[in-house]
Design a protein around this motif. Sequence first.
Motif, PDB file in Angstrom:
ATOM      1  N   UNK A   1       0.842  -1.193   0.000  1.00 23.24           N
ATOM      2  CA  UNK A   1       0.000   0.000   0.000  1.00 23.24           C
ATOM      3  C   UNK A   1       0.880   1.247   0.000  1.00 23.24           C
ATOM      4  N   UNK A   2       0.590   2.172  -0.899  1.00 24.04           N
ATOM      5  CA  UNK A   2       1.318   3.425  -0.956  1.00 24.04           C
ATOM      6  C   UNK A   2       0.609   4.428  -0.051  1.00 24.04           C
ATOM      7  N   UNK A   3       1.364   5.069   0.831  1.00 26.60           N
ATOM      8  CA  UNK A   3       0.773   5.993   1.797  1.00 26.60           C
ATOM      9  C   UNK A   3       1.625   7.249   1.889  1.00 26.60           C
ATOM     10  N   UNK A   4       0.977   8.397   1.903  1.00 26.00           N
ATOM     11  CA  UNK A   4       1.684   9.666   2.030  1.00 26.00           C
ATOM     12  C   UNK A   4       1.780  10.034   3.499  1.00 26.00           C
ATOM     13  N   UNK A   5       2.985  10.397   3.969  1.00 20.01           N
ATOM     14  CA  UNK A   5       3.172  10.760   5.366  1.00 20.01           C
ATOM     15  C   UNK A   5       4.004  12.036   5.467  1.00 20.01           C
ATOM     16  N   UNK A   6       3.935  12.663   6.616  1.00 20.39           N
ATOM     17  CA  UNK A   6       4.810  13.791   6.913  1.00 20.39           C
ATOM     18  C   UNK A   6       6.207  13.261   7.206  1.00 20.39           C
ATOM     19  N   UNK A   7       7.247  14.015   6.822  1.00 20.08           N
ATOM     20  CA  UNK A   7       8.604  13.552   7.128  1.00 20.08           C
ATOM     21  C   UNK A   7       8.837  13.513   8.637  1.00 20.08           C
ATOM     22  N   UNK A   8       8.007  14.220   9.409  1.00 16.32           N
ATOM     23  CA  UNK A   8       8.116  14.153  10.870  1.00 16.32           C
ATOM     24  C   UNK A   8       7.800  12.756  11.381  1.00 16.32           C
ATOM     25  N   UNK A  12      13.311   4.934  10.509  1.00 14.94           N
ATOM     26  CA  UNK A  12      14.218   3.981   9.864  1.00 14.94           C
ATOM     27  C   UNK A  12      13.487   2.676   9.556  1.00 14.94           C
ATOM     28  N   UNK A  13      13.793   2.091   8.406  1.00 14.30           N
ATOM     29  CA  UNK A  13      13.153   0.842   8.008  1.00 14.30           C
ATOM     30  C   UNK A  13      11.975   1.035   7.083  1.00 14.30           C
ATOM     31  N   UNK A  14      11.480   2.276   7.010  1.00 15.52           N
ATOM     32  CA  UNK A  14      10.411   2.546   6.054  1.00 15.52           C
ATOM     33  C   UNK A  14      10.988   2.576   4.651  1.00 15.52           C
ATOM     34  N   UNK A  15      10.143   2.274   3.671  1.00 21.64           N
ATOM     35  CA  UNK A  15      10.590   2.233   2.277  1.00 21.64           C
ATOM     36  C   UNK A  15       9.933   3.368   1.499  1.00 21.64           C
ATOM     37  N   UNK A  16      10.753   4.283   0.977  1.00 23.67           N
ATOM     38  CA  UNK A  16      10.230   5.368   0.155  1.00 23.67           C
ATOM     39  C   UNK A  16       9.804   4.790  -1.193  1.00 23.67           C
ATOM     40  N   UNK A  17       8.570   5.042  -1.578  1.00 19.54           N
ATOM     41  CA  UNK A  17       8.048   4.508  -2.836  1.00 19.54           C
ATOM     42  C   UNK A  17       8.640   5.253  -4.021  1.00 19.54           C
ATOM     43  N   UNK A  39      18.781   5.083   9.609  1.00 19.05           N
ATOM     44  CA  UNK A  39      18.689   6.006  10.741  1.00 19.05           C
ATOM     45  C   UNK A  39      19.353   7.338  10.427  1.00 19.05           C
ATOM     46  N   UNK A  40      20.498   7.289   9.727  1.00 22.75           N
ATOM     47  CA  UNK A  40      21.218   8.527   9.409  1.00 22.75           C
ATOM     48  C   UNK A  40      20.527   9.355   8.331  1.00 22.75           C
ATOM     49  N   UNK A  41      19.556   8.748   7.607  1.00 25.52           N
ATOM     50  CA  UNK A  41      18.858   9.473   6.549  1.00 25.52           C
ATOM     51  C   UNK A  41      17.763  10.386   7.099  1.00 25.52           C
ATOM     52  N   UNK A  42      17.189  10.004   8.225  1.00 22.90           N
ATOM     53  CA  UNK A  42      15.984  10.690   8.697  1.00 22.90           C
ATOM     54  C   UNK A  42      16.233  12.172   8.928  1.00 22.90           C
ATOM     55  N   UNK A  43      17.282  12.498   9.687  1.00 26.07           N
ATOM     56  CA  UNK A  43      17.550  13.907   9.983  1.00 26.07           C
ATOM     57  C   UNK A  43      17.959  14.666   8.729  1.00 26.07           C
ATOM     58  N   UNK A  44      18.699  13.999   7.859  1.00 25.45           N
ATOM     59  CA  UNK A  44      19.104  14.654   6.614  1.00 25.45           C
ATOM     60  C   UNK A  44      17.893  15.048   5.785  1.00 25.45           C
TER      61      UNK A  44
END
Length: 413
Positions: A1-8, A12-17, A39-44
Motif C-alpha cells: 500500500x502506498x501511503x503519504x506521510x509527513x517527514x516528521x 528507519x526501516x520505512x521504504x520510500x516509494x 537512521x542517518x537518513x531521517x535527519x538529513x
Amino acid sequence: MIKKISVADLRPGMCIAEMDATVWRHMPFLYTRPGYVRAEDVERIRSGGYLETFIDTSKDLGAEEEVLSEEERLDLLVGGGEPKERSQSSLRVPIPDELPRAHRKYRAVLACARRVGERLLARMPLRSAEAEDVVEEVIDSVARNPSALLCLSKLHKYDRYTYTHGANVCALAVIFGSFLGLSRDRLLDLGLAGLLHDAGMIVVPTEVLTRRGPLTRDEMDLMRTHPAHGRRILAESGSFSQTVLRAVAEHHEQYNGLGYPQGLRSDQISLHGRILGLCDMFDALTSDRSHAKAAVPSKALSLIYGMRGQNFVPREAELFIKCLGIYPPGSLVRLSSGDLAVVYETNPNFPLLPAVNVILDRRLRPRPPRVVDLAALARDESGKPRLRIVECLNPLNYMFDLRRLLGVDLALN
C-alpha cells in the motif's frame, strides 16, 4: 500500500516509494528518492526542507500485518458484493450510442482549450461565452452517460498535454460534481474552473515547465504562484464568477495546510477548489508527457487513496474513487482469457467487474470490438467470475492506437 506521510513521521526501516516527476511537480517539497530509510537518513531528509513523502507499507521492514492488494483494498473501500440492478441504467444513454456524441463534445473542449492557450500567449483577454458553451455541452454529455466522456479523456496523445489537461480536468470535474449531486449552475462554474485552472502557468517559462530534473528554490516559488496569477488573469476579463476565480486560486491547496499559494486548511478551501485538486492530480498522474511516464489509472487512484487526510478530505477522496471506479473508463486491461479490452463503464455495485470493450486477442491481434458486462457473466464452481480483469496495462507500452481500434480519432485538425 502506498501511503503519504509527513517527514516528521518518517522512521528507519520505512521504504520510500518510487514516484514519477509528475507527482513531484505538484508537490515541490516532496522527498522522492526511493529505497529504504536508514537512521542517518531521517535527519538529513528533515533538515533538507522536505515536508512529505510516499512510503510503501508493504515493504516496511517493521511491518508484520498482512497487506491487501490495491484491488482488494479499493474494493473494500467502494463496496463489493453481488451485482445489483443499476438504478440509473434505464435513464442513461447506452455508451456505444453516446460515444460518437461525446467524441464531438470532447473535440470541442480541446479546440476551446487550444484557443484559450493561444489567447493567453498573445496576452489577449479571455472571453467566457465560448467556454460556457462547451462546458454546457460537457454537462449534457455527462448527464446522458458520464463513462463515454471519461473514456475519451484518457485516449489523448501526450504532446497535446497543454490542451488536453484543461479539457480533461473540466470533464472530470463535471463528472465528479454530477456524482455529488451539484446543480447545473454549480457544474457550469466547476467545468469553467477546470478548463481554465492552469491559466496562470503563462508566467512560468517553458524551460521550467519541461525540465526533467528538480527545480531550483526560485523556480519552485515561481511555480507556486500560478494559481494566484490564474485568478488575476480571469478576474481581469471581468466575465467569470467569484466561484470560478476562487476555485482556480485554490486548486493546489491541501487539506493539511501544506498546499499553495495561501496554505489554506480543510474547509477553508472551497468545495470547487477541493474537487479541482482531485481531478488535477488524477489527470496529471495518468497523462504521459515528455518528462514523465503515465501511471495506469488504478495505480493513480491508489496514490490518491494514500493521500486522503493529507492532500484531500478523506471522504471526498473515497467518493472520487467510487465515482471513477477501480478501473476507470478508458483503462486498458488484460482479461483472464488473455484478451485485451478497454473499460467502457463502471459498476458501482461490483467495482472489479466493469463493462469492457474487447479489442485484441491474447496474441495482440485486432478483433471486432465486443462490449461485455463482466458483472453479468456466469461464475465458476468457487463463485469467481469466469471472465475478470487480471491486470491494468499502460497502452503506451504497446505499438497500437486504442483510438483507432475503437473507431475514435481525437486529432485536433
